[in-house]
Design a protein around this motif. Sequence first.
Motif, PDB file in Angstrom:
ATOM      1  N   ASP A  32      42.773 -11.737 -19.815  1.00  0.00           N
ATOM      2  CA  ASP A  32      41.997 -10.649 -19.143  1.00  0.00           C
ATOM      3  C   ASP A  32      42.936  -9.924 -17.923  1.00  0.00           C
ATOM      4  OD1 ASP A  32      39.555  -8.990 -19.096  1.00  0.00           O
ATOM      5  OD2 ASP A  32      39.427  -9.691 -17.105  1.00  0.00           O
ATOM      6  N   VAL A  33      43.645 -10.738 -17.318  1.00  0.00           N
ATOM      7  CA  VAL A  33      44.256 -10.237 -16.126  1.00  0.00           C
ATOM      8  C   VAL A  33      45.720  -9.441 -16.710  1.00  0.00           C
ATOM      9  CG1 VAL A  33      45.794 -10.853 -14.370  1.00  0.00           C
ATOM     10  CG2 VAL A  33      43.719 -11.878 -14.383  1.00  0.00           C
ATOM     11  N   ALA A  34      46.317 -10.035 -17.989  1.00  0.00           N
ATOM     12  CA  ALA A  34      47.396  -9.437 -18.381  1.00  0.00           C
ATOM     13  C   ALA A  34      47.026  -8.320 -19.014  1.00  0.00           C
ATOM     14  CB  ALA A  34      48.165 -10.785 -19.456  1.00  0.00           C
ATOM     15  N   VAL A  35      46.030  -7.973 -19.740  1.00  0.00           N
ATOM     16  CA  VAL A  35      45.711  -6.870 -20.298  1.00  0.00           C
ATOM     17  C   VAL A  35      45.359  -5.769 -19.365  1.00  0.00           C
ATOM     18  CG1 VAL A  35      43.733  -5.800 -22.068  1.00  0.00           C
ATOM     19  CG2 VAL A  35      45.184  -8.066 -22.566  1.00  0.00           C
ATOM     20  N   GLY A  43      50.408   1.455 -20.333  1.00  0.00           N
ATOM     21  CA  GLY A  43      50.120   2.303 -21.601  1.00  0.00           C
ATOM     22  C   GLY A  43      49.134   3.544 -21.114  1.00  0.00           C
ATOM     23  N   GLN A  44      48.368   3.170 -20.104  1.00  0.00           N
ATOM     24  CA  GLN A  44      47.643   4.737 -19.282  1.00  0.00           C
ATOM     25  C   GLN A  44      48.606   5.534 -18.783  1.00  0.00           C
ATOM     26  OE1 GLN A  44      44.246   5.274 -19.534  1.00  0.00           O
ATOM     27  NE2 GLN A  44      44.111   3.956 -20.924  1.00  0.00           N
ATOM     28  N   GLY A 207      54.705  -0.150 -26.718  1.00  0.00           N
ATOM     29  CA  GLY A 207      54.655  -1.513 -26.746  1.00  0.00           C
ATOM     30  C   GLY A 207      53.263  -2.056 -26.015  1.00  0.00           C
ATOM     31  N   ALA A 208      52.940  -1.410 -24.699  1.00  0.00           N
ATOM     32  CA  ALA A 208      51.878  -2.003 -23.990  1.00  0.00           C
ATOM     33  C   ALA A 208      50.593  -1.635 -24.664  1.00  0.00           C
ATOM     34  CB  ALA A 208      52.061  -1.434 -22.544  1.00  0.00           C
ATOM     35  N   LEU A 209      50.607  -0.197 -25.124  1.00  0.00           N
ATOM     36  CA  LEU A 209      49.428  -0.014 -25.886  1.00  0.00           C
ATOM     37  C   LEU A 209      48.983  -0.973 -27.006  1.00  0.00           C
ATOM     38  CD1 LEU A 209      49.583   3.836 -25.520  1.00  0.00           C
ATOM     39  CD2 LEU A 209      47.928   2.375 -24.426  1.00  0.00           C
ATOM     40  N   VAL A 373      41.359   8.251 -26.188  1.00  0.00           N
ATOM     41  CA  VAL A 373      42.716   8.748 -26.527  1.00  0.00           C
ATOM     42  C   VAL A 373      43.834   7.570 -26.521  1.00  0.00           C
ATOM     43  CG1 VAL A 373      42.572  10.808 -25.366  1.00  0.00           C
ATOM     44  CG2 VAL A 373      43.089   9.044 -23.888  1.00  0.00           C
ATOM     45  N   GLU A 374      43.405   6.333 -25.909  1.00  0.00           N
ATOM     46  CA  GLU A 374      44.181   5.181 -25.960  1.00  0.00           C
ATOM     47  C   GLU A 374      44.684   4.783 -27.415  1.00  0.00           C
ATOM     48  OE1 GLU A 374      41.830   5.434 -24.180  1.00  0.00           O
ATOM     49  OE2 GLU A 374      42.558   5.434 -22.130  1.00  0.00           O
TER      50      GLU A 374
END
Length: 424
Positions: A32-35, A43-44, A207-209, A373-374
């Motif tokens: 949860d922390v990593a995300v 990503g944002q 990659g992050a998204l 939009v993500e």
Amino acid sequence: MPSHRRMLIAVVAGAVLGALANALGGGAPWLDVAVRDVAQPIGQLFIRLLFMLVVPLLFSALVLGVADLELRHLGRLGARMLGYTAAVSSIAVLIGVTLVNVLGPGRGLPDAVREAARGAATIKPAPLPGGDSVAGFVLALVPDNPVKAAATGDLMGLIVFALLFGVALAVTDTPGARTLKAALQGLYDVSMKLIEGVLRLAPLGVGALLFVMAARLGAAVVRPIAAYVGVVVLGLALHQFVVYSLSVKLFGGMSPRAFFSGVRLAMVTAFSTASSSATLPTALRVAEENLRLPRHVARFVLTAGSAMNQNGSALFEGVTVLFLAQVYGVELSLGQQAIAVGIAVLAGIGTAGVPAASMPFIAMILGVLGIPVEGIGLVLGVDRFLDMCRTTVNVTGDLAAAVFVARGEPAEATEPAAGVPPAP
């Protein structure tokens, strides 16, 4: 390393690491922390950079696209070109929308997975102009303050203002108007340079998204992406080989076999470069030498078409928006789908003829229709291949439009320059 290879590595790494994290640590605090605190902010940031450039790029591209038609001097050619572009782009989007509704590439996700996908949305979407009433929507198309429209996310009003501004600029021949046009060209060039810089960050952002999506959704995200790619390619193929064949046969008086044989060099160039602008010299050559089109028609239609007649991009944008709506469980009414079709056609006019230029406009359409939009991270990973395919359709569409516009022009202008061999 080429950008498409870096993108491929980022896609694979983000998806694989996210799926592994979902399988090994689903529900764990560290995941949860990593995300939430690492991958999602990255990503944002990428999404926000794209949004930041939508207004200057959209306004300058639409104004210049219309103003470059020089309507006062080329009224007949301009009117035929605009009419053809609007009609064929609408057909392209309708093909894509129909395929998405019939085949449903984004349907079938488990409810838990869909809820997790919806939970990834953190950017507030722009409100739908005019509410739900038809009269309110029509009134909202004309903004009382275009600056306010841009600031509040009313990009439909901004699009209408840009189109009207472009028409006025096209028929105004004064030193001040020419200076203004040069300034808008500078704004467009700077916006494209910024887009180029943002796209250099695309591997990290994508990659992050994808890590966020895969960590929350697991392997369930793979099937809809594969189905989405298949729908886009099928729609582009139908438009390329059915619509364009009928267009050149019925409206251009040319055999489809002769047409596709003549433009094959431009098609190969478009597929390899993924850029309508980069393919323009080759398209001009095959139009004049192989298709025997009048030189003034070929130069006018292909130059304007490389910026305005983006049928493949319009189809791609329509499919992408409805696919992501299905993924996130956002039910769009027929009226909202009609709005998506209209915006995609207009966005096709404003989409630059360079790689990945559709993405800011897709983000804008998603925001207008209230779709998270993500989700754009899902399609960015496969965009390079789809960009090559839709650019091929865009360039072929420009040449088909030139065949249509050239019909009825003086025959003596169709002869190639002496001593110039035909293109292979």
